[in-house]
Design an enzyme around this catalytic site. Structure first.
Site, PDB file in Angstrom:
ATOM      1  N   SER A   1       0.859  -1.198   0.000  1.00 15.00           N
ATOM      2  CA  SER A   1       0.000   0.000   0.000  1.00 15.00           C
ATOM      3  C   SER A   1       0.883   1.232   0.000  1.00 15.00           C
ATOM      4  O   SER A   1       2.079   1.166   0.261  1.00 15.00           O
ATOM      5  CB  SER A   1      -0.854   0.006   1.276  1.00 15.00           C
ATOM      6  N   ASP A   2       0.266   2.383  -0.309  1.00 11.88           N
ATOM      7  CA  ASP A   2       1.027   3.599  -0.053  1.00 11.88           C
ATOM      8  C   ASP A   2       0.919   3.873   1.452  1.00 11.88           C
ATOM      9  O   ASP A   2       0.191   3.190   2.187  1.00 11.88           O
ATOM     10  CB  ASP A   2       0.491   4.760  -0.911  1.00 11.88           C
ATOM     11  N   TYR A   3       1.598   4.876   1.907  1.00 12.50           N
ATOM     12  CA  TYR A   3       1.782   5.187   3.320  1.00 12.50           C
ATOM     13  C   TYR A   3       0.427   5.404   4.018  1.00 12.50           C
ATOM     14  O   TYR A   3      -0.206   6.427   3.815  1.00 12.50           O
ATOM     15  CB  TYR A   3       2.617   6.463   3.391  1.00 12.50           C
TER      16      TYR A   3
END
Ligand code: GLC
Length: 740
Positions: free
Chosen positions: A280-282
């Site tokens: 995932s992104d952050y």
């Protein structure tokens, strides 16, 4: 290594050797048979180290999570010492000793910083781009890193969006070729080598189409636009063997991309057969709560894992909730197993199970960063990435004998912003070569006058008078101005595309004080800038983007003619923000404005601005001139099984040797869905000495003409196609062929 770990490794080793003849999958299966559910979940968890901050701080007890087997990867942790200490905990203080993956945003260099990606794209030099990522991998892997969150392959057509700086611009074909070059550079041809690292195609998908260019904003588009424009560069990365993907922050048509089964499983896994893993992104999984798509963090974990996000970056939702979700039957354990398997497969491919410390080598770390050959390559790439936008009366190149040159602007002596955004561990305190330092290779101190004039953003005009005074004394004026590095990149959208602050006012004042003097503007920026005023105030404009560690040296090489500029824009520069989004491969509409009457009534135009941009996609001047002649087609018809050759003779008709980027465009005149007025389908960067000519040939097949139609079939349709070979996207078609 403790006895327990030796025993575990011997089990894996035995299994592994039994499986040797098979492949990594068998080794992974052997290991997973030994793992508990919680240990498998642990592999899907990623937290940040403290060597850098790339998102909102979330306090985590990393050593504790590692010891518990509750962490499979870390971002923002590097250096040999740093990664060794953490890896030792994972390998020697956990039941199975599964090594960690260390990832970082090495997107245009790790220590040696190259121009921002939008700049490197403007070189149109795939070999150079691959070389830059190869060097990045050398420096990053020498500091214990296994993985980079690069290439960013988001198509971007809205310069208000700060992250346009991180990608390759507006064109699908070019961005796809560049994506492949980055992947090849990072991953090399053997991931088990200690100088190769996992690449990561991000941000999947559609992030660059954020509404109003506002970062993280809503994205809506038809499936045709998604498949014809935003997906292809990601597919190119898959075709190049990219090992990981990163899901994005944005929602796509109402479904957040970090919980989007259609894009992650149906397209990425099923249609494309992607076998790597998705991170995932952050905290983008958690953010589905704020999107209004998940009730709470448990629901977010359920949605993310079921949709195909294999690893949770910084969100803690997989660590906290996946076990109960599996036990309650809301997430099938097979799905967690698949996520874990994909992550372990990457670790096996990197050779981390053969030797978890193989990227740990203090000698290599010390002798790798900033190698002279890396710095000279960075200088070469920075020069090749620069775009000469304007050069009235050929004021450039300058003579080294010029009696006095006034260098004015907040970026003349800059060694901080010059690295641009996402500059990993580039040294912003003295390593970079400023423009001022660069020109000292060509001029004696007594030929140079300097005044900062003003800041990038502050509105303090107290420096104006000194700047104007020296401008009047000088024979030539060089302005070095633009954005701060923080004004593009993540969370850096702008509603105004002008050169920021009072810099434009200073340019105006300097021109007023020197009506007939040569004024050159060197521009540092991370996005297309509205230069509608400046084009009339200065004689030359050299776009150097944020050119990186060797940027000042490269800029001086161009200013004094040691390097003949060859860069060409990969994004359109608008006349004003009102035109945005504006890009060359747009649709014709039913009421296009006629060339011969641009203000005709009831046509698709503005009452207060031309439709045309200030600088088009593919624009870039040289110190020499090139002539295109003798366009020929091997036939005026093309069958599905045949090829068509298009050729042109390009001649260097000027006074400098130089590179030219020759571009091939087509236009599908009639389709079952409307087609862009122009589409780049090929390019070749050639070198011609003064007076030299070369025949440049492109080979086209029906496959090159395919697109997704309204039924989402990837197809090509009979009919007439216009075709041209040109130096930029600013041309009129004169030739066509029929696809039979
Ligand atoms: C950031 C960015 C992403 C980056 C990640 C890790 O928020 O969106 O591009 O790779 O977090 O730093």
């Amino acid at each position: 290594m403790t006895l327990k770990t030796k025993l575990t490794y011997s089990i894996i080793f035995v299994f592994g050797h039994v499986a040797l003849a098979q492949n990594y999958e068998a080794k992974v299966d052997s290991l997973m048979k030994l793992m508990t559910l919680q240990e498998k979940i642990g592999q899907t968890v990623m937290y940040s180290g403290s060597w850098d901050q790339t998102g909102p701080i979330v306090g985590t007890d990393n050593a504790k999570y590692i010891r518990e087997g509750n962490m499979g990867a870390m971002l923002n942790a590097f250096t040999v010492k740093g990664t060794y200490d953490l890896q030792k905990v994972a390998v020697e203080e956990t039941r199975l000793g599964i090594p960690l993956l260390f990832g970082y945003d090495v997107i245009h260099g790790h220590r040696t910083i190259f121009p921002i990606n939008l700049g490197m794209a403007a070189s149109w030099d795939l070999k150079m781009i691959e070389e830059s990522s190869r060097i990045s991998a050398e420096e990053a892997s020498a500091e214990g890193l296994h993985w980079t969150f690069s290439p960013m392959v988001d198509i971007a057509r809205d310069p208000r969006w700060g992250r346009i700086s991180e990608g390759s611009g507006e064109d699908v074909y070019l961005a796809s070729q560049i994506a492949k070059a980055y992947v090849k550079g990072y991953q090399g041809d053997d991931l088990s080598k200690h100088n190769t690292i996992l690449a990561c195609a991000k941000h999947f998908v559609g992030y660059g189409a954020a509404q109003a260019g506002r970062d993280y904003h809503t994205v809506n588009m038809g499936e045709g636009e998604l498949r014809n424009v935003y997906l292809p560069p990601f597919k190119a990365a898959v075709d190049a063997g990219v090992e990981t993907f990163m899901s994005a922050f944005n929602e796509l048509n109402g479904v957040p991309t970090s919980g989007n089964k259609f894009t992650l499983r149906d397209i990425l896994q099923e249609e494309w057969g992607f076998k790597g893993f998705v991170v995932s992104d952050y905290t983008s999984i958690n953010e589905m709560i704020l999107h209004g798509f998940a009730k709470d963090s448990t629901d977010a974990a359920r949605i993310g894992m079921n949709a195909g996000v294999d690893m949770d970056m910084m969100g803690s939702v997989y660590r906290k909730h996946l076990k109960e979700l599996v036990e309650e039957g809301k997430v099938d354990e097979a799905i967690v197993n698949d996520a874990c398997r994909r992550i372990l497969l990457a670790k096996f491919k990197l050779g981390l199970f053969d030797d978890p410390y193989r990227y740990i080598d203090e000698k290599r770390e010390a002798e790798t960063k900033y190698k002279p050959e890396f710095l000279s390559k960075a200088r070469e790439i920075a020069a090749a990435s620069s775009v000469l936008l304007q050069n009235k009366n050929n004021v450039l190149p300058l003579s080294k004998e010029t009696k006095s040159i006034a260098f004015i602007g907040p970026l003349v002596k800059d060694e901080y912003d010059i690295l641009g955004n996402w500059a990993a561990k580039g040294d912003r305190k003295g390593k970079a070569v400023s423009v001022f330092e660069g020109v000292l290779e060509y001029l004696k101190p007594n030929q140079i006058m300097y005044a900062k004039g003003c800041d990038i953003l502050k509105d303090d005009e107290s420096g104006f008078s000194e700047a104007i005074t020296i401008s009047k004394k000088a024979d030539v004026i060089v302005l070095v101005m633009g954005e701060g590095h923080h004004m593009s990149g993540e969370a850096a959208s702008r509603t105004n595309l002008k050169i920021p602050g009072i810099q434009p006012k200073l340019i105006q004042k300097i021109r007023e004080a020197n009506p007939d003097k040569k004024i050159i503007l060197v521009l540092m920026n991370g996005r297309p800038i509205n230069l509608s005023d400046e084009v009339n105030l200065v004689d030359a404009i050299l776009e150097v983007w944020f050119p990186g560690t060797m940027g000042g040296a490269a800029t001086a090489d161009i200013l004094f003619g040691a390097y003949n500029p060859s860069g060409k824009l990969t994004v359109t520069f608008p006349r004003n923000v009102g035109q945005v989004p504006i890009y060359y491969n747009m649709k014709n509409t039913g009421r296009p404005i006629p060339d011969n009457n641009p203000t005709e009534d009831y046509k698709s135009n503005y009452i207060d601005s031309p439709n045309s941009p200030l600088f088009v996609f593919g624009h870039g001047l040289s110190y020499t001139t090139f002539k295109y002649a003798d366009f020929t087609l091997s036939s005026h018809t093309l069958s599905f099984s045949d090829t068509l050759k298009a050729s042109v003779v390009v001649s260097n008709t000027g006074g400098f040797d130089g590179y030219e980027v020759v571009q091939l465009y087509i236009h599908d005149k009639v389709g079952s869905v409307t087609r862009p007025v122009k589409e780049l389908k090929g390019f070749q960067k050639i070198f011609l000495k003064k007076g030299e000519s070369k025949t440049v040939t492109f080979i086209l097949t029906a496959e090159d003409l395919k697109f997704y139609n309204s039924e989402m079939n990837y197809t090509v349709e009979h009919g007439e196609f216009e075709i041209a070979i040109a130096p930029s996207s600013d041309f009129k078609f004169k030739n066509s062929f029929i696809l039979e």
